[in-house]
Scaffold this motif. Structure first.
Motif, short mmCIF file in Angstrom:
data_model
loop_
_atom_site.label_atom_id
_atom_site.label_comp_id
_atom_site.label_asym_id
_atom_site.label_seq_id
_atom_site.Cartn_x
_atom_site.Cartn_y
_atom_site.Cartn_z
N GLY A 1 0.72 -1.21 -0.05
CA GLY A 1 0.17 -0.13 0.01
C GLY A 1 0.79 1.11 -0.02
N MET A 2 2.03 1.20 -0.33
CA MET A 2 2.91 2.37 -0.22
C MET A 2 2.72 3.48 -1.30
SD MET A 2 7.02 2.03 -0.06
CE MET A 2 7.26 2.07 -1.79
N LEU A 3 2.67 4.77 -0.82
CA LEU A 3 2.72 5.84 -1.58
C LEU A 3 3.95 6.42 -1.78
CD1 LEU A 3 -0.34 7.39 0.01
CD2 LEU A 3 -0.52 5.87 -1.94
N TYR A 4 3.95 7.09 -3.06
CA TYR A 4 5.40 7.69 -3.71
C TYR A 4 5.25 9.26 -3.25
CZ TYR A 4 6.50 3.04 -5.28
OH TYR A 4 6.47 1.79 -5.46
N GLY A 5 6.25 9.84 -2.61
CA GLY A 5 6.04 11.24 -2.33
C GLY A 5 6.96 11.94 -3.19
N LYS A 6 6.65 13.01 -3.55
CA LYS A 6 7.33 14.17 -4.45
C LYS A 6 7.32 15.50 -3.88
CE LYS A 6 10.18 14.83 -7.97
NZ LYS A 6 11.22 14.25 -8.11
N LEU A 7 8.41 16.43 -3.99
CA LEU A 7 8.25 17.76 -3.32
C LEU A 7 8.09 18.74 -4.46
CD1 LEU A 7 11.31 17.11 -0.91
CD2 LEU A 7 8.91 18.21 -0.29
N ALA B 1 1.72 12.89 -2.14
CA ALA B 1 1.88 11.41 -2.14
C ALA B 1 0.78 10.83 -3.17
CB ALA B 1 1.27 11.00 -0.64
N ALA B 2 1.47 9.82 -3.84
CA ALA B 2 0.36 9.19 -5.01
C ALA B 2 0.72 7.67 -5.04
CB ALA B 2 0.54 9.87 -6.05
N ILE B 3 -0.13 6.99 -5.91
CA ILE B 3 0.21 5.62 -5.96
C ILE B 3 1.48 5.15 -6.72
CG2 ILE B 3 -2.19 5.04 -5.38
CD1 ILE B 3 -2.54 4.81 -8.40
N ASP B 4 1.75 6.08 -7.56
CA ASP B 4 3.18 5.54 -8.14
C ASP B 4 3.86 7.07 -8.50
OD1 ASP B 4 2.91 6.89 -10.85
OD2 ASP B 4 1.76 5.13 -11.52
N PRO B 5 5.13 6.82 -8.51
CA PRO B 5 6.10 7.91 -8.66
C PRO B 5 5.85 9.10 -9.99
CG PRO B 5 7.33 6.01 -8.93
CD PRO B 5 5.94 5.71 -8.96
N PRO C 1 1.91 3.60 4.01
CA PRO C 1 3.51 4.19 4.16
C PRO C 1 3.65 4.98 3.09
CG PRO C 1 3.19 1.75 4.06
CD PRO C 1 1.83 2.50 3.83
N VAL C 2 4.54 5.94 3.23
CA VAL C 2 4.94 6.84 2.23
C VAL C 2 6.35 6.64 2.10
CG1 VAL C 2 4.98 9.38 1.40
CG2 VAL C 2 2.98 8.46 2.75
N LYS C 3 6.98 6.64 0.67
CA LYS C 3 8.36 6.81 0.61
C LYS C 3 8.86 8.15 -0.56
CE LYS C 3 10.65 3.94 -2.00
NZ LYS C 3 11.35 2.43 -2.65
N PHE C 4 9.79 8.76 0.16
CA PHE C 4 10.54 9.77 -1.05
C PHE C 4 11.70 9.19 -1.11
CE2 PHE C 4 7.43 12.44 0.87
CZ PHE C 4 7.07 13.55 0.15
N VAL C 5 12.12 9.61 -2.51
CA VAL C 5 13.68 9.02 -3.14
C VAL C 5 14.16 10.30 -3.82
CG1 VAL C 5 15.24 7.68 -4.37
CG2 VAL C 5 13.11 6.73 -3.06
N LEU C 6 15.04 10.97 -3.32
CA LEU C 6 15.29 12.21 -4.22
C LEU C 6 16.32 11.70 -5.36
CD1 LEU C 6 14.62 13.79 -1.66
CD2 LEU C 6 16.64 15.06 -2.05
N THR C 7 16.21 12.77 -6.35
CA THR C 7 16.86 12.58 -7.62
C THR C 7 18.36 13.25 -7.60
OG1 THR C 7 16.48 14.62 -8.75
CG2 THR C 7 14.90 12.79 -8.97
N ARG C 8 19.24 12.73 -8.30
CA ARG C 8 20.57 13.34 -8.30
C ARG C 8 20.53 14.87 -8.64
NH1 ARG C 8 24.70 12.18 -5.53
NH2 ARG C 8 24.38 10.26 -6.21
N ALA C 9 19.76 15.16 -9.39
CA ALA C 9 19.37 16.71 -9.97
C ALA C 9 18.88 17.35 -8.54
CB ALA C 9 18.58 17.03 -11.11
#
Ligand SMILES: Cc1cc2nc3c(=O)[nH]c(=O)nc-3n(C[C@H](O)[C@H](O)[C@H](O)COP(=O)(O)OP(=O)(O)OC[C@H]3O[C@@H](n4cnc5c(N)ncnc54)[C@H](O)[C@@H]3O)c2cc1C
Lengths: 291, 777
Positions: free
Chosen positions: B50-56, B125-129, B286-294
């Motif tokens: 059920g994990m969600l994907y976060g973005k800033l 937070a959404a169901i896919d990145p 659950p919510v996950k964030f992964v930063l980009t290199r940029a």
């Protein structure tokens, strides 16, 4: 960064790829190794709706030669070109340039034709291909046409390709025994780096070391990689003296219109044109003498 | 690196503790097999049902008031489960200097103002990145742009805009200042025959850790949270996350999975950690964030850019009489770890040499740029670049060999900086002598051809800070050791292995102390709900010394209990010492009177009617001055070739002799040395941000140029063995310090080759060509 959405088309031949390209026009892009295109898509600088993948089309990843020409197919990788014995023998500047482009992984994926079609002013294989009088064989749904490489580049990222056209292969006339050529590159990091400036030279001489044909090309210092025709003329019919080299360097400097960007300033680039033109000419002559 | 070149790799280190079996050996890393076969889980690898994907959403402008944020389109976008802005959050500021609340200047999401390009404004937070990314572009923010400042000078100008106009204590853009005064500085300069007065500018660089930041939060029904995050400081994250969420500290559990490097860039609470946790609570998922290199390169923390002015006085014979040191730190938009860097920069300015008089004035300045924080060396690379370059200038002016000049002024064991610190061990002179010998310093200086050069740079670094600006009520390091009747033990520690190898080294220390095999010790680390409170994290090169000491404390308690068992069993005379080695506990003088470690534990458990044998160990540096319990030292020689026409520098060879006390794990120290050298190389020559109007333009590794493997020089190194009484088995730091000497050594070698003296890092081909007159326009 995620890729934007697109449809992936798999043509069975280059001809079919042309037809697909003609059908979708601006909405489609050819994908060879993808090492330029996919990054641009991730950065959203291009957003094609259709990707036409040509990398699995049979018999397109060749390098072959006869007694007159050497031909590089659309899918020949940078690694293939760097390691090909004929290219190493007849076109050492190209073999060297392909071998110092990017990294091992990128060289295994990326193609020489892709490097040219991407039309970056700093493309490593562009100036060597220019000094070898490379012809670009262009395919379109109705047939083929051939264009000299120095008419192919039209601006940063812009080529002479028209709607429905793809590059089938590159054709290079074999160089003679009495010729020497060289590629010089300077970049802030020794390896894995885009050229801040690149220069190639190719000299043909007679028995007395008089230059019978000269080619000189500069990269990353103008909107397109380009030949310095005026310098070539000045070199021809003469012997390579210190003074002649000075003249060629001076003319090249006049032709260079570099910009300042994240990689180098315009003044540094200008200085490097001067330095690298000298080095490329001297190294070409040394190569002739070593034969 | 060739083992032959480093005796430490092959030799066992000896010191006052004799007969060590594990300490001093190149025990392979615990985590190496998993990492080599791709089995190690990093935060980005983790998935929960059920994990969600976060973005800033980040600010595109450097300084502005937020007029309005419209999230309606993003919230309505299919697949989006939550959208938040600052107004949805409790609006509580945070920062690592809890002791001084006015320095806590950051909100998890901008409340009413943005202060740099990249400042976090909203989160989805959404169901896919892809959906999260798409939704971010649908948020509409209206900004009222304010004038922005991008340099220290602009920020300090009379009419400069106030970046933090909501902090009452501030009058301008200086967020904090630090002073150090030792001796009478003005009088001291009267004794000088030579006074150098130089201005330096040092640039910002990226940590460039290979694992971009990532965080994953999972809520439970009672409102507690688990956060997996790529961090160097789980306890600090636990505390600050709890306070920004308005939760009790222990309702937050922070777990550190495998971490791909930190270098100081992952030791603070960050926006995405908060957003993951906050949105997990709001959505129950659950919510996950992964930063980009940029994102990392354009908005991540950096090493501080600084403007430093340094005045140093020397006598004719080379003796230093005084140093007046003034540093302005370009802090970017928030304090981050800047106050500590401001303090440490001044401390390191006083290190390496004896300064009878020393004055430091340090100022941390806000600008509308991405905030600078802690980075490997933490104020020292800048301070010691200046120090070492001036030593080389002075050597030239005074006509004294640069190494001789250093030896003349070098700090030695027992030296003090009055009221600040005491040097409890120093192998600095020995390092200088050794590096001179190994590099053939004198011969080469006399004989190198044109365009080749040789140069020297030195360092000293702390083995953890003694300051407690985080204001933890708990010990600085803590552990629990459980001993079992099968002869094994379990070490529980909050120390964070972020790739530097603490799980391995701490296990070695415990194995040595208990006299059992490393393989017989299980390690559980860095889980705030499971491992003992507390630990300030992996930074300041504190882990080996502080956690090592805590482990010795626990091991001693265990051993005392087991000694009782041996004593009873063999009816030992009270004057007998019980020793622990080879998986046995025995009378030291009569080794045959002993039992296996497991039997001893079994006996203790029996005699305690089933109680488990455990002990807690703690360490807090008390009365150790203002800085650190122990300093490392070292000297490094670089040899370069400079292409006179292109200005391109090739570093051909680097020789290092350094003192990190007892070497616990030679292979690990070697790894630190080579990694540090790689970083130092980039700092000196190729790494820099290209920034226009506050916007970072080089946001990929293609254009942000960390050196490639092929740029690495030939490496030779040697470890000087000292015994540091403050450290476990005599050990002190070997992590950050080595990142310091490379830049000044290369700069000196470039000077030797070309005559160009770099006071403005990095050393670029163009600067060299301008200095040598090859480029004039
Ligand atoms: C990390 C990294 C480092 C790099 N370093 C360098 C470097 O040092 N020097 C350098 O010059 N480049 C470098 N590049 C760029 C790139 O790798 C090269 O340009 C490569 O040769 C591109 O080939 P490709 O097959 O991957 O092209 P693709 O990405 O597949 O295509 C590039 C462009 O050409 C078009 N195209 C491809 N084939 C055809 C065709 N047959 N007919 C018509 N159009 C076509 C595509 O539509 C696209 O627009 C680097 C890239 C990366 C990611």
């Amino acid at each position: 960064m995620a890729l934007p959405k697109f449809s992936y088309l798999i043509p069975k031949s280059l001809k079919e790829a042309c037809i697909m390209l003609a059908e979708h026009e601006d909405k489609a892009r050819i994908l060879a190794g993808g090492t330029d295109l996919l990054i641009k898509m991730k950065h959203r600088t291009v957003q094609p709706e259709y990707i036409i993948g040509i990398s699995n089309i049979p018999n397109t990843d060749y390098v072959h030669s006869n007694h007159k020409h050497l031909t590089i197919g659309a899918n020949a990788s940078l690694t293939m070109v760097a390691q090909n014995p004929d290219i190493q023998r007849y076109f050492p500047a190209l073999a060297y340039a392909a071998g110092v482009t990017a990294t091992v992984q990128i060289r295994n994926m990326g193609t020489v034709v892709g490097n040219i079609c991407n039309a970056s002013p700093s493309a490593d294989t562009a100036t060597p291909l220019l000094v070898y009088d490379t012809k670009v064989v262009i395919m379109h749904p109705a047939g083929e046409r051939t264009l000299a490489l120095d008419e192919f580049f039209r601006g940063p990222g812009v080529t002479a390709l028209e709607s429905g056209e793809i590059v089938k292969e590159l054709v290079l006339p074999l160089t003679s025994d009495r010729s020497g050529s060289n590629y010089q590159k300077v970049s802030p990091r020794s390896k894995v780096d885009i050229a801040a400036v690149g220069v190639s030279a190719c000299l043909h001489v007679d028995e007395k070391e008089t230059i019978t044909q000269a080619r000189l090309a500069i990269g990353a210092v103008a909107p397109v990689p380009k030949r310095v025709l005026h310098a070539e003329k000045t070199l021809e019919g003469k012997k390579l003296t210190e003074e002649l080299i000075n003249q060629a360097a001076e003319i090249s400097l006049d032709e260079a219109t570099p910009i300042s960007d994240t990689r180098a300033t315009a003044s540094y680039r200008k200085k490097m044109v001067d330095v690298l033109v000298r080095r490329a000419l001297n190294a070409s002559m040394e190569q002739i003498r070593a034969k | 690196m060739n083992n032959k070149q480093n005796p430490a790799l092959n030799q066992k280190v000896s010191g006052p503790y004799t007969q060590k079996s594990v300490v001093g050996r190149s025990v392979p890393r615990i985590d190496a097999p998993d990492k080599a076969r791709g089995a190690a889980q990093y935060t980005a690898d983790m998935k929960l049902p059920g994990m969600l994907y976060g973005k800033l959403l980040r600010s595109p402008v450097p300084h502005a008031r937020i007029k309005n944020i419209d999230i309606s389109k993003a919230a309505a976008f299919p697949g989006v489960k939550d959208v938040i802005t600052g107004k949805d959050t409790p609006g509580i500021k945070y920062g690592n200097w809890r002791l001084f609340p006015q320095t806590q200047d950051e909100y998890p999401l901008a409340m009413d103002k943005v202060r740099f390009i990249g400042d976090e404004v909203a989160a989805v937070a959404a169901i896919d990145p892809d959906i999260a990314e798409e939704a971010i572009s649908l948020i509409h923010v209206e900004y009222d742009e304010l004038p922005a400042v991008f340099s220290i000078d602009e920020a300090l100008a009379q009419d400069a805009p106030l970046i933090h106009d909501d902090i009452d204590q501030l009058e301008g853009n200086i967020s904090i200042d630090r002073n150090i005064d030792v001796g009478d500085i003005d009088k001291a300069f009267d004794k000088a025959d030579l006074i150098l007065d130089d201005k330096f500018t040092l640039h910002a660089v990226s940590h460039a850790y290979l694992e971009p930041c990532a965080a994953l939060a999972q809520p439970d029904v009672e409102g507690r949270l688990i956060l997996w995050t790529s961090t160097q400081a789980p306890y600090i994250i636990q505390c600050l996350l709890a306070s920004t969420l308005g939760l009790p500290e222990n309702h937050v559990r922070v777990i550190k999975p495998h971490v791909g490097g930190g270098f100081g860039g992952k030791m603070e609470l960050r926006s995405w950690e908060f957003c993951a946790a906050f949105m997990a609570k709001r959505t129950g998922r659950p919510v996950k964030f992964v930063l980009t290199r940029a994102e990392e390169l354009s908005t991540g923390r950096t090493r501080h850019a600084m403007n430093i002015r340094s005045k140093v006085g020397f006598k004719k014979d080379g003796t230093i009489v005084a140093k007046d040191f003034e540093a302005y730190l370009d802090g970017g938009a928030y304090n981050s770890m800047g106050p500590t860097a401001t303090f440490l920069c001044g401390n390191f300015g006083a290190m390496l040499y004896r300064y009878p008089a020393y004055r430091y004035r340090g100022y941390h300045v806000y600008t509308n740029k991405t905030p600078a924080g802690a980075m490997r060396g933490f104020g020292a690379p800048q301070a010691l670049y200046v120090t070492e370059t001036q030593m080389n200038i002075a050597a030239k002016e005074l006509n004294i060999d640069p190494i001789d000049l250093r030896i003349k002024n070098a700090m030695v064991t027992g030296d003090t900086i009055e009221g600040v610190t005491k040097i409890s061990s120093a192998g600095f002179v020995e390092s200088l002598q050794k590096v001179a010998e190994m590099s053939k310093w004198k011969e080469k200086r006399a004989s190198l051809p044109n365009n080749k050069g040789i140069g020297i740079g030195c360092y000293s670094f702390i083995s953890g800070g003694v300051f407690n600006w985080f204001n933890t009520p708990y010990n600085f390091a803590a552990c629990e050791v459980r001993a079992y009747d099968d002869g094994t033990a379990h070490l529980l520690t909050m120390a964070s292995d972020i790739g530097q190898g603490s799980d391995t080294v701490l296990r070695q220390i415990l194995a040595e102390a208990l006299g059992i095999k490393v393989e017989n010790i299980r390690v559980t680390s860095a889980d705030t709900a499971m491992t003992p409170k507390a630990d300030l994290g992996t930074w300041g090169s504190r882990v080996t010394l502080m956690n090592g000491n805590a482990i010795l404390d626990a091991a001693n308690k265990i051993k005392e209990k087991l000694a009782q068992m041996v004593s009873i069993k063999y009816n030992l005379n009270i004057i007998h010492e019980v020793a622990f080695a080879n998986d046995r506990a025995f009378a030291k003088a009569k080794p045959e009177r002993g039992i296996s470690f497991g039997e001893a534990v079994a006996m203790w458990v029996k005699t305690h009617r089933g109680e488990e044998l455990t002990a807690r160990g703690y360490y807090t540096p008390r009365d150790k001055g203002l800085t650190t319990p122990a300093y490392s030292f070292g000297a490094q020689v670089a040899e370069v070739a400079v292409d006179p026409d292109t200005g391109v520098v090739t570093v051909e060879k680097v020789t290092t002799a350094h003192d990190c006390g007892t070497v616990i794990n030679p292979m690990s120290v070697e790894g630190q040395l080579e990694g540090a050298l790689h970083m130092g190389l980039g700092y000196a020559l190729s790494e820099q941000f290209v920034i226009r109007d506050g916007k970072v333009l080089n946001t990929t590794f293609l254009d942000y140029k960390i050196p490639a493997a092929e740029d690495m020089p030939q490496i030779e190194s040697y470890t000087i063995e000292t015994y540091e009484k403050e450290g476990p088995f005599g050990a002190k730091e070997a992590g950050e310090g080595l990142a310091i000497p490379t830049a000044p050594a290369i700069a000196h070698a470039v000077y030797d080759a070309t005559g160009y003296r770099c006071k403005d890092l990095p050393i670029t081909p163009e600067k060299i060509l301008r200095a040598t007159g090859k480029i004039t326009e």
